[in-house]
Design an enzyme around this catalytic site. Structure first.
Site, PDB file in Angstrom:
ATOM      1  N   CYS A 160      -3.797  -3.617   4.110  1.00 45.09           N
ATOM      2  CA  CYS A 160      -2.782  -4.764   4.641  1.00 45.09           C
ATOM      3  C   CYS A 160      -3.061  -6.065   4.465  1.00 45.09           C
ATOM      4  CB  CYS A 160      -2.818  -4.526   6.100  1.00 45.09           C
ATOM      5  SG  CYS A 160      -2.303  -2.869   6.769  1.00 45.09           S
ATOM      6  N   HIS A 201      -2.960  -9.752  12.153  1.00 46.37           N
ATOM      7  CA  HIS A 201      -2.279  -8.455  11.539  1.00 46.37           C
ATOM      8  C   HIS A 201      -1.961  -7.804  12.617  1.00 46.37           C
ATOM      9  CE1 HIS A 201      -1.497  -4.999   9.437  1.00 46.37           C
ATOM     10  NE2 HIS A 201      -2.706  -4.289   9.965  1.00 46.37           N
ATOM     11  N   GLU A 224       0.800  -1.160  -0.154  1.00 44.87           N
ATOM     12  CA  GLU A 224      -0.099  -0.038   0.228  1.00 44.87           C
ATOM     13  C   GLU A 224       1.057   1.091  -0.103  1.00 44.87           C
ATOM     14  OE1 GLU A 224      -1.558  -1.412   4.213  1.00 44.87           O
ATOM     15  OE2 GLU A 224      -2.158   0.831   3.812  1.00 44.87           O
TER      16      GLU A 224
HETATM   17  N1  CAA Z   1       1.538   2.977  30.537  1.00 49.04           N
HETATM   18  C1  CAA Z   1       0.808   1.985  29.968  1.00 49.04           C
HETATM   19  N2  CAA Z   1      -0.111   2.212  29.158  1.00 49.04           N
HETATM   20  C2  CAA Z   1      -0.547   3.341  28.969  1.00 49.04           C
HETATM   21  C3  CAA Z   1       0.013   4.230  29.305  1.00 49.04           C
HETATM   22  C4  CAA Z   1       1.163   4.481  30.146  1.00 49.04           C
HETATM   23  N3  CAA Z   1       1.534   5.500  30.618  1.00 49.04           N
HETATM   24  N4  CAA Z   1      -0.501   5.385  28.635  1.00 49.04           N
HETATM   25  C5  CAA Z   1      -1.571   4.982  27.996  1.00 49.04           C
HETATM   26  N5  CAA Z   1      -1.456   3.668  27.850  1.00 49.04           N
HETATM   27  C6  CAA Z   1      -2.357   2.672  27.094  1.00 49.04           C
HETATM   28  C7  CAA Z   1      -3.820   2.941  27.061  1.00 49.04           C
HETATM   29  O1  CAA Z   1      -4.388   2.860  28.296  1.00 49.04           O
HETATM   30  C8  CAA Z   1      -4.228   2.316  25.731  1.00 49.04           C
HETATM   31  O2  CAA Z   1      -4.541   1.147  26.023  1.00 49.04           O
HETATM   32  P1  CAA Z   1      -5.801   0.387  25.780  1.00 49.04           P
HETATM   33  O3  CAA Z   1      -5.938   0.325  24.383  1.00 49.04           O
HETATM   34  O4  CAA Z   1      -5.826  -0.824  26.476  1.00 49.04           O
HETATM   35  O5  CAA Z   1      -6.866   1.277  26.212  1.00 49.04           O
HETATM   36  C9  CAA Z   1      -2.842   2.350  24.974  1.00 49.04           C
HETATM   37  O6  CAA Z   1      -1.831   2.752  25.744  1.00 49.04           O
HETATM   38  C10 CAA Z   1      -2.961   3.402  23.874  1.00 49.04           C
HETATM   39  O7  CAA Z   1      -3.361   4.667  24.299  1.00 49.04           O
HETATM   40  P2  CAA Z   1      -4.269   5.537  23.679  1.00 49.04           P
HETATM   41  O8  CAA Z   1      -5.358   5.106  23.328  1.00 49.04           O
HETATM   42  O9  CAA Z   1      -4.588   6.584  24.399  1.00 49.04           O
HETATM   43  O10 CAA Z   1      -3.320   5.800  22.317  1.00 49.04           O
HETATM   44  P3  CAA Z   1      -3.654   6.922  21.197  1.00 49.04           P
HETATM   45  O11 CAA Z   1      -5.093   7.484  21.230  1.00 49.04           O
HETATM   46  O12 CAA Z   1      -2.613   8.019  21.281  1.00 49.04           O
HETATM   47  O13 CAA Z   1      -3.584   5.873  19.727  1.00 49.04           O
HETATM   48  C11 CAA Z   1      -3.973   4.284  18.278  1.00 49.04           C
HETATM   49  C12 CAA Z   1      -3.598   4.620  19.692  1.00 49.04           C
HETATM   50  C13 CAA Z   1      -5.420   4.860  17.857  1.00 49.04           C
HETATM   51  C14 CAA Z   1      -3.505   3.066  18.064  1.00 49.04           C
HETATM   52  C15 CAA Z   1      -2.920   5.042  17.327  1.00 49.04           C
HETATM   53  O14 CAA Z   1      -1.623   4.893  17.566  1.00 49.04           O
HETATM   54  C16 CAA Z   1      -3.416   5.135  15.833  1.00 49.04           C
HETATM   55  O15 CAA Z   1      -3.888   5.713  15.350  1.00 49.04           O
HETATM   56  N6  CAA Z   1      -2.618   4.204  14.981  1.00 49.04           N
HETATM   57  C17 CAA Z   1      -2.677   4.005  13.762  1.00 49.04           C
HETATM   58  C18 CAA Z   1      -3.881   3.427  13.231  1.00 49.04           C
HETATM   59  C19 CAA Z   1      -3.766   1.851  13.727  1.00 49.04           C
HETATM   60  O16 CAA Z   1      -2.811   1.116  13.792  1.00 49.04           O
HETATM   61  N7  CAA Z   1      -5.101   1.057  13.886  1.00 49.04           N
HETATM   62  C20 CAA Z   1      -5.166  -0.235  14.184  1.00 49.04           C
HETATM   63  C21 CAA Z   1      -6.529  -0.924  13.420  1.00 49.04           C
HETATM   64  S1  CAA Z   1      -6.403  -0.645  11.688  1.00 49.04           S
HETATM   65  C22 CAA Z   1      -5.243  -1.751  10.925  1.00 49.04           C
HETATM   66  O17 CAA Z   1      -4.927  -2.437  11.698  1.00 49.04           O
HETATM   67  C23 CAA Z   1      -4.810  -1.192   9.595  1.00 49.04           C
HETATM   68  C24 CAA Z   1      -3.328  -0.826   9.680  1.00 49.04           C
HETATM   69  O18 CAA Z   1      -2.169  -1.601   9.702  1.00 49.04           O
HETATM   70  C25 CAA Z   1      -3.170   0.624   9.988  1.00 49.04           C
END
Ligand code: CAA
Length: 415
Positions: free
Chosen positions: A111, A233, A79
């Site tokens: 993916c 994945h 991609e």
């Molecule tokens: N210590 C330990 N854990 C902590 C922490 C700390 N100090 N602070 C936060 N966390 C935890 C949170 O509790 C959360 O855990 P849960 O999921 O169990 O709730 C985790 O860390 C992540 O924290 P946030 O949810 O606050 O993270 P975020 O909002 O900054 O973003 C995300 C997370 C949405 C995955 C972001 O990284 C993102 O947008 N990633 C790209 C998109 C993606 O990967 N999507 C996945 C599905 S789509 C797909 O699979 C296709 C692809 O390849 C992209």
């Protein structure tokens, strides 16, 4: 007749950023990345590597010891495409020296494209058991600097040789699929970074998992207990935990606790923690990580879930073959992942901002630490690829399709 994976090889760039460095600069607790997302390092791609050079390294390694004349087709799933018309597979075909009778083309569905390629390859080999197909997934997962997606950046390629001599895993062509038109993650043609609705993308992933699992169970008659291990994945490795616990909620036998469930996905996460997201190849890096772990997997069934945003999910599986260990490239992969160079944050940002000219002007890259192939530059709107000259071996000159060759002296320098 058995069909499946005869050989598998991964390639990841020689540079990485430790997510502790990223966390320090972004003012975020590193545990959020290490524990919350389950990621420790992300591969950083130097300017003279791209999906073609990474794929060529993976394909060359996967085909070691295999007669090139038996390779009927090379499919490249990505991609992070480099051209709207010409398939990246054609460059790879030339670089590794596949015969002109071998077809080469590119596949896309986020993916999931790697798995789409594997399924097409299985069908082809079932019809022509003497032929082999190489499926290579190669991607650069790239999000905006400072965005929530940034710590899930990564890159690399994974190549699978699919044949009627599946020394590693016999794959079943019976799959469960789920397709729906959603906007959870996409990359318009005018952008280098993906756009993503992160939290929504996780919900869609889980829905696609449940739906494709249901279709798979209906198609195969298999259930949760028929599977010893699961490979998901992995956009970030904690996604496997989210997915597996979600699946287990309504399909695992009663009394199967959290620890036992996590044991089923643990070994498949090790490599991805170190490479970051590989998009189309991610689930096969997970499979490689599992096969190259300490686990004894002979005759055990492994479930494979592929998710491509946009979206399509595919659940399928395979049985690990007796004697598989001696056909792995375990030592090579360990060395590759273990011997990378850590990059300070500042250099990562410089590399991130470096891009090929968009107006077709001539551009030659510096030499970085790369694998066996490099992108020398661009001239006359054409990418110029070359084999890398090694100190310890005679220079391997690139065929003369793109006429200009870059300086042959191999050196490592930062921009
Ligand atoms: N210590 C330990 N854990 C902590 C922490 C700390 N100090 N602070 C936060 N966390 C935890 C949170 O509790 C959360 O855990 P849960 O999921 O169990 O709730 C985790 O860390 C992540 O924290 P946030 O949810 O606050 O993270 P975020 O909002 O900054 O973003 C995300 C997370 C949405 C995955 C972001 O990284 C993102 O947008 N990633 C790209 C998109 C993606 O990967 N999507 C996945 C599905 S789509 C797909 O699979 C296709 C692809 O390849 C992209």
């Amino acid at each position: 007749m058995k069909v499946g994976i005869e050989a598998i090889s991964i390639y990841s760039p020689r540079y990485y950023l430790d997510l502790k460095s990223l966390a320090a600069v972004r003012g975020i607790d590193a545990e959020k990345y290490y524990k919350g997302l389950g990621q420790e390092r992300m591969a950083v791609v130097p300017p003279d590597e791209d999906i073609v050079t990474m794929a060529a390294n993976a394909v060359e390694s996967a085909l070691e010891g295999i007669d090139f004349r038996s390779v009927d087709t090379l499919m490249l799933a990505t991609e992070s495409g480099i051209d709207q018309s010409k398939a990246a597979a054609i460059y790879v075909h030339r670089l590794v020296g596949l015969p002109s009778t071998c077809k080469a083309y590119e596949l896309k569905q986020a993916c999931c494209a790697g798995t789409a390629g594997v399924l097409a390859a299985l069908a082809l080999v079932q019809q022509h058991p003497q032929k082999k197909v190489v499926v290579v997934a190669s991607d650069i997962a790239r999000y905006g600097l400072g965005t929530p997606g940034e710590p899930t950046t990564g890159a690399g390629a994974v190549a699978l040789v699919i044949s009627a001599d599946p020394k590693l895993v016999e794959l079943s062509p019976d799959v469960g699929a789920y397709t729906a038109d959603v906007m959870d993650f996409w990359r318009p043609n005018y952008m280098d970074e993906a756009l993503v609705d992160g939290k929504y993308s996780i919900r869609v992933y889980l829905k696609a998992l449940a739906e494709s699992w249901n279709a798979y169970v209906k198609e195969t008659g298999l259930d949760f207990t028929d599977h010893y291990r699961f490979c998901y994945h992995l956009p970030f490795t904690r996604m496997a935990e989210k997915g597996h616990l979600h699946l287990a909620k309504y399909s695992a036998p009663e009394g199967m606790g959290r620890e036992a469930l996590l044991e089923q996905i643990y070994s498949a996460q090790r490599y991805n923690r170190l490479t970051g997201n590989l998009y189309a190849g991610s689930v096969y890096v997970a499979l490689t990580s599992l096969l190259e772990s300490q686990e004894k997997l002979e005759n055990k069934r492994v479930g494979l879930f592929s998710y491509g945003s946009g979206c399509m999910g595919i659940f399928y599986g395979g049985v690990v073959q007796p004697g598989y260990k001696k056909h792995l490239k375990e030592e090579k992969h360990r060395q590759m992942l273990g011997n990378r160079t850590e990059m300070p944050y500042g250099d990562y940002e410089v590399m991130y901002k470096n891009s090929l000219p968009k107006d077709g002007s001539e551009y030659m890259n510096n030499h970085y630490h790369v694998g066996n192939y490099r992108l020398a530059g661009v001239k006359d709107h054409k990418r110029i690829y070359e084999a890398v000259e090694r100190e310890e071996q005679a220079p391997r000159s690139a065929p003369a399709v793109n006429s200009r060759s870059a300086p042959s002296k191999r050196s490592v320098s930062y921009p």
